[in-house]
Design a protein around this motif. Structure first.
Motif: not given
Length: 583
Positions: A461-462, A471-474, A567-573, A575-579
């Protein structure tokens, strides 16, 4: 107090004597382009465990004559402080064929000569592994390779090897970075020392023959009697880099030179890499010309190096389609062959192989089944090389290490990735398999049947900024206490966080690998045998995801890996929400 950007520009203009880059900064200053000056001057190009790498432009943040001199002066001072007999032992300096590589290499040499340190100078562009090989062969204090590997044409880099022939690891990286800051004023710009100084010795001829002897010993040691298959024809491309002379010599050494066809349009070094979008054999389309060349001559096997020839790619025509081996598949193939040929007279439990934590667990599965030692390291050959040397000192016989990004280390040659010695082992292995009626692809299928099918869903992911990555990892860590226990319906059997230093499986909850609070890295082993690692890249604005599943078939394993990615994209990362942008 923050310095005015104009003061930084003036400092640059006072220190820099390379007209091409002084003109760049002067023009930006005259034009009042403060945002570009901020980008180029505010933050210094960071010296890390891979040395330096970045775009070639004027400014403290970039690769240019001044930052190369400053790095060299800092490294020279640090070596004098930490190693013995540095002046006499000297440093090995090599370069690839990129724009400015020769100039940067000469400026590096001048900085070492100014400190009274001998320079073992490689007269012609050469592939990266020649530098660590030369360091060991000549008993040098260090080695410097001017290369940006498979980066775009606008980039260059400065790679440092320590006296043990491995890339530097902490604390040397920090020590060198501090030393650079203490040695910023250039002592010399005089590159004529290459021709005039008695401290500079042309040394490519001193090491080339010994390197190719080592390659032959690695591919075909005395106990291995493999007759090279006369039907084994293959196409090779150096991808506009420096690999062809070494690969031709390797083919001659193995007695398969007449069976090698070369991609003519990519045969000679060209720093603009005109026929590929990115000069990286991992990239989609990078092997198109090699496939075209192979098709014309009815050849069913392809080998490719990246431009500095330390990474190896391979492809095989299976039926009427081309199968490009992933780094993990090629890694398992080479490892399985090196295991099969290991002498029965030697204790199997002393045989050791390594892979980095983001690479396939297939080699680990083979080790578990066959009873040899497998060790996992952090990402990068700086760790694989240094850990291999540590295992050697403990009495293990380390024969191999790999990483999924097309890196393969045969320690009898160098303690770093090397496409030439890996190609030599691969061609020997292919000849051996042909006596069993197997091609490399067929051998891979045999391994899957023996160990289970391993498939990955690696991507990245860029990220818009380092702060977003943090902040994503936190937020991910906050999904559970002390950590998340599941990803969708799969249970997390082991959680290892190398940023915070926590491992749910160890007795004291301390991880088995080094902790680094400055980088994000989490590995999860799931209850169904799947494993994934997510980490922030140290060199690019990326979050990298490495996912591997095992299954009874390729389809089952691939489906599982893809599901975990979703699952990782939907639950953890999110993408849309975090840019974040998916590759």
């Amino acid at each position: 107090m923050t310095r005015d950007i104009k003061d930084l520009a003036k400092e640059w203009l006072e220190l820099d004597e390379d007209k091409s880059t002084t003109d760049e900064i002067y023009k930006l200053l005259v034009d009042g382009d403060t945002s570009e000056l901020e980008k180029r001057l505010r933050h210094r190009i960071a010296f890390g465990t891979a040395g330096l790498r970045g775009p070639m432009q004027g400014g403290f943040a970039c690769m240019n004559s001044l930052t190369v001199i400053q790095a060299s002066q800092g490294l020279a001072a640090y070596l004098l402080k930490t190693e013995k007999n540095v002046e006499r032992r000297g440093v090995v300096i090599g370069r690839d064929a990129r724009h400015n590589s020769e100039k940067f290499a000469k400026l590096t040499a001048a900085a070492f000569v100014a400190k009274g340190i001998k320079v073992w100078w490689y007269e012609d562009p050469s592939h990266t592994p020649m530098v660590p090989f030369g360091v060991r062969e000549l008993d040098a204090a260090a080695g410097i390779m001017i290369t940006a590997s498979h980066n775009p044409a606008k980039d260059n880099g400065y790679k440092v090897y320590w006296s043990n022939g491995c890339q530097i690891i902490p604390p040397h990286d920090v020590g060198i970075a501090e030393s650079i800051m203490e040695n910023l004023k250039p002592v010399t710009w005089d590159t004529t020392v290459i021709e005039s100084s008695l401290l500079v010795e042309g040394s490519l001829d001193l090491v080339q023959d010994k390197y190719h002897q080592a390659v032959l010993c690695a591919a075909q040691p005395e106990h291995v009697k493999v007759k090279m298959d006369p039907e084994l024809r293959f196409v090779y491309t150096p991808m506009h880099g420096v690999g062809l002379p070494a690969m031709q010599r390797c083919a001659e050494t193995l007695d398969v030179a007449s069976q090698m066809a070369v991609v003519e349009a990519q045969a000679q070094p060209d720093p603009d890499f005109p026929t590929v979008k990115f000069p990286n054999p991992e990239e989609k389309g990078a092997l198109d010309l090699a496939i075209e060349t192979a098709e014309k001559s009815s050849i069913r096997l392809i080998l490719a190096s990246d431009p500095d020839a330390d990474r190896l790619a391979a492809a095989e025509k299976v039926g009427d389609k081309w199968h490009i081996f992933s780094g993990n598949q090629l890694g398992a193939l080479l490892g399985s062959y090196l295991f099969e040929r290991y002498p029965a007279s030697k204790p199997r439990e002393k045989l050791a192989m390594l892979a980095s934590t983001v690479s396939s667990r297939m080699l680990a599965a083979l080790a578990k089944k066959e009873g040899f030692k497998f060790t996992e390291t952090l990402t990068g050959f700086k760790w694989l090389g240094n850990v291999a040397r540590q295992l050697d000192s403990e009495g293990y016989d380390v024969v191999y290490a790999f990483e999924e990004a097309l890196g393969y280390m045969i320690p009898q040659t160098v303690h770093d990735k090397d496409s030439i010695s890996a190609a030599a082992v691969f061609l020997t292995a292919a000849s051996h398999w042909s006596t069993q009626g197997l091609t490399p692809y067929a051998k891979l299928q045999q391994l899957y049947q023996y160990l289970g099918y391993f498939e990955d869903a690696n991507t990245y992911l860029v990220s818009p900024s380092p702060s977003v990555t943090t902040s994503v990892f936190t937020a991910i860590r906050a999904l559970g206490s002390p950590h998340p226990t599941s990803i969708c319906s799969r249970k997390i059997a082991r959680w290892r966080d190398l940023t915070l230093g926590y491992d749910s499986k160890s007795k004291d909850h301390k991880p088995d690998l080094p902790v680094d609070v400055t980088s994000q890295m989490i590995t999860c082993e799931l209850d169904d045998g799947a494993v994934f690692t997510v980490r922030g890249s140290g060199t690019e604005p990326k979050i990298k995801l490495y996912i591997e599943c095992q299954g009874k078939s390729s389809e089952e394993a691939k489906t599982g890996a893809t599901e975990i990615l979703e699952d990782l994209l939907r639950e953890w990362f999110k993408p849309e929400e975090n840019g974040l942008r998916l590759a």
